[in-house]
Scaffold this active site. Structure first.
Site, PDB file in Angstrom:
ATOM      1  N   GLU A  10      33.279  42.636  53.356  1.00 48.96           N
ATOM      2  CA  GLU A  10      33.692  43.793  52.561  1.00 48.96           C
ATOM      3  C   GLU A  10      32.963  45.068  52.987  1.00 48.96           C
ATOM      4  O   GLU A  10      31.746  45.096  53.109  1.00 48.96           O
ATOM      5  CB  GLU A  10      33.423  43.521  51.082  1.00 48.96           C
ATOM      6  CG  GLU A  10      33.831  44.653  50.171  1.00 48.96           C
ATOM      7  CD  GLU A  10      33.560  44.335  48.705  1.00 48.96           C
ATOM      8  OE1 GLU A  10      34.293  43.502  48.149  1.00 48.96           O
ATOM      9  OE2 GLU A  10      32.599  44.893  48.147  1.00 48.96           O
ATOM     10  N   GLU A  36      40.993  46.104  48.176  1.00 49.37           N
ATOM     11  CA  GLU A  36      40.448  45.601  46.925  1.00 49.37           C
ATOM     12  C   GLU A  36      40.210  46.743  45.930  1.00 49.37           C
ATOM     13  O   GLU A  36      39.747  47.807  46.317  1.00 49.37           O
ATOM     14  CB  GLU A  36      39.107  44.898  47.166  1.00 49.37           C
ATOM     15  CG  GLU A  36      39.095  43.873  48.286  1.00 49.37           C
ATOM     16  CD  GLU A  36      37.663  43.459  48.609  1.00 49.37           C
ATOM     17  OE1 GLU A  36      36.809  43.471  47.715  1.00 49.37           O
ATOM     18  OE2 GLU A  36      37.410  43.138  49.773  1.00 49.37           O
ATOM     19  N   SER A  37      40.489  46.488  44.670  1.00 57.36           N
ATOM     20  CA  SER A  37      40.150  47.360  43.534  1.00 57.36           C
ATOM     21  C   SER A  37      41.114  48.541  43.376  1.00 57.36           C
ATOM     22  O   SER A  37      41.546  49.161  44.350  1.00 57.36           O
ATOM     23  CB  SER A  37      38.724  47.902  43.637  1.00 57.36           C
ATOM     24  OG  SER A  37      37.774  46.863  43.659  1.00 57.36           O
ATOM     25  N   LYS A  59      38.569  37.043  36.519  1.00 53.46           N
ATOM     26  CA  LYS A  59      37.227  37.488  36.156  1.00 53.46           C
ATOM     27  C   LYS A  59      37.193  37.777  34.668  1.00 53.46           C
ATOM     28  O   LYS A  59      38.175  38.245  34.078  1.00 53.46           O
ATOM     29  CB  LYS A  59      36.793  38.710  36.951  1.00 53.46           C
ATOM     30  CG  LYS A  59      37.593  39.984  36.749  1.00 53.46           C
ATOM     31  CD  LYS A  59      36.985  41.084  37.599  1.00 53.46           C
ATOM     32  CE  LYS A  59      37.790  42.368  37.510  1.00 53.46           C
ATOM     33  NZ  LYS A  59      37.214  43.430  38.353  1.00 53.46           N
ATOM     34  N   LYS A  79      34.183  34.833  44.834  1.00 56.38           N
ATOM     35  CA  LYS A  79      33.820  36.252  44.722  1.00 56.38           C
ATOM     36  C   LYS A  79      32.454  36.328  44.041  1.00 56.38           C
ATOM     37  O   LYS A  79      32.311  36.015  42.866  1.00 56.38           O
ATOM     38  CB  LYS A  79      34.887  36.980  43.894  1.00 56.38           C
ATOM     39  CG  LYS A  79      34.657  38.483  43.756  1.00 56.38           C
ATOM     40  CD  LYS A  79      35.254  39.211  44.926  1.00 56.38           C
ATOM     41  CE  LYS A  79      35.212  40.725  44.678  1.00 56.38           C
ATOM     42  NZ  LYS A  79      36.183  41.144  43.637  1.00 56.38           N
ATOM     43  N   GLU A 118      42.934  37.604  41.080  1.00 56.83           N
ATOM     44  CA  GLU A 118      41.548  37.324  40.711  1.00 56.83           C
ATOM     45  C   GLU A 118      41.390  36.967  39.235  1.00 56.83           C
ATOM     46  O   GLU A 118      41.966  37.616  38.361  1.00 56.83           O
ATOM     47  CB  GLU A 118      40.687  38.544  41.022  1.00 56.83           C
ATOM     48  CG  GLU A 118      39.209  38.347  40.721  1.00 56.83           C
ATOM     49  CD  GLU A 118      38.366  39.400  41.371  1.00 56.83           C
ATOM     50  OE1 GLU A 118      37.988  39.198  42.556  1.00 56.83           O
ATOM     51  OE2 GLU A 118      38.094  40.444  40.733  1.00 56.83           O
ATOM     52  N   ASN A 163      36.862  47.783  49.984  1.00 58.18           N
ATOM     53  CA  ASN A 163      36.715  47.935  48.542  1.00 58.18           C
ATOM     54  C   ASN A 163      36.901  49.404  48.174  1.00 58.18           C
ATOM     55  O   ASN A 163      36.110  50.259  48.574  1.00 58.18           O
ATOM     56  CB  ASN A 163      35.339  47.441  48.078  1.00 58.18           C
ATOM     57  CG  ASN A 163      35.300  47.194  46.580  1.00 58.18           C
ATOM     58  OD1 ASN A 163      36.136  47.688  45.830  1.00 58.18           O
ATOM     59  ND2 ASN A 163      34.328  46.414  46.140  1.00 58.18           N
TER      60      ASN A 163
END
Length: 282
Positions: free
Chosen positions: A182, A233-234, A73, A133, A71, A203
């Protein structure tokens, strides 16, 4: 089973709620500046189409080894600025060389510093599947995603009512966009499965307060049908986490902060992928 999101989320009393409010305001402004009829016309003029059966993001996660969606960001409300003056083209190139199977480009502006131009530049610099995203609340955003070159969009169960989820997923499929749906708990997973989602992101960050629990994916995998492609995710930053997630059946991980903060994203991604699964690995 609930068919509505928590009123506090939609009303703005949580971090997610406040982001959703600002997103609706941003989208309303863009719709005034460029009505959807003109937006659709621009898509047609560009010849930008995606085959409804192509499913590039889901296909990228079909390999036996767990895949990394890398990703880009610029910042986040919880972690602040990722790196000073990031070179998007350079970072995207590093992700490709490092072995990412897909890209995630954060396009939300007020809170994450992203833009549709970021995704447009990423598309120009890479042929990997790209996930837009963002906090999708309006069909308009799906047409925007198609225009700038996305292959997939994120639909956040906590942000949408069931009717919105169904209609947005249906439109995404009509446009040929994959929808990564998600969730972050069992109730949201049930809602996603009821609407026929087969590409689900778990997530590990609770978007209501931005706390992170990296075991959330492992727990929810016990409720996940074998037909679903799963992305964690994360909070993922080590090869050991990838190995553990692959062992429980996860197909991909979405990693942003640890790669964006690295002085050498290509090397960081290569290190992340240095793991062995229970049968000998990569």
């Amino acid at each position: 089973m609930s068919t509505r999101t928590d009123a506090s989320v939609r009303g703005g009393s949580t971090m997610l709620g406040r982001i959703l409010e600002s997103t609706r305001e941003e989208v309303a402004g863009r719709k005034l500046a460029l009505p959807i009829e003109r937006l659709e016309s621009q898509v047609r003029d560009m010849g930008r189409t995606v085959s409804a059966g192509e499913r590039r993001l889901r296909g990228a996660l079909a390999a036996p080894a767990i895949g990394v969606i890398a990703e880009f960001k610029r910042r986040s409300p919880s972690a602040g600025t990722m790196r000073a003056s990031p070179d998007l083209t350079g970072v995207v190139g590093a992700y490709r060389r490092g072995g990412a199977v897909a890209l995630s480009i954060l396009t939300e502006g007020p809170n994450f510093g992203g833009s549709l131009e970021d995704l447009r530049l990423a598309r120009a610099g890479s042929d990997l599947p790209i996930l837009r995203k963002d906090f999708i609340v309006d069909p308009y955003q799906l047409h925007e995603a198609l225009l700038v070159g996305a292959d997939a969009v994120l639909l956040i169960v906590a942000a949408l009512e069931d009717s919105e989820l169904r209609s947005l997923q249906a439109l995404a499929r009509t446009l040929g966009l994959d929808a990564l749906v998600e969730v972050h708990d069992s109730e949201e997973l049930g809602r996603a499965l009821d609407m026929g989602a087969d590409l689900i992101g778990v997530n590990n960050r609770d978007l209501r307060d931005f706390s992170v629990d990296v075991t959330r994916t492992t727990r929810l995998m016990r409720e996940m049908p074998s037909t679903v492609t799963v992305v964690s995710e994360s909070g993922i930053s080590t090869p050991e986490q990838l190995r553990e997630l692959q062992q429980v059946g996860v197909h991909g991980v979405l990693v942003g902060e640890s790669l964006m903060r690295s002085a050498d994203p290509e090397a960081a991604l290569g290190t992340l992928k240095q793991f062995r699964d229970v049968e000998g690995g990569l």
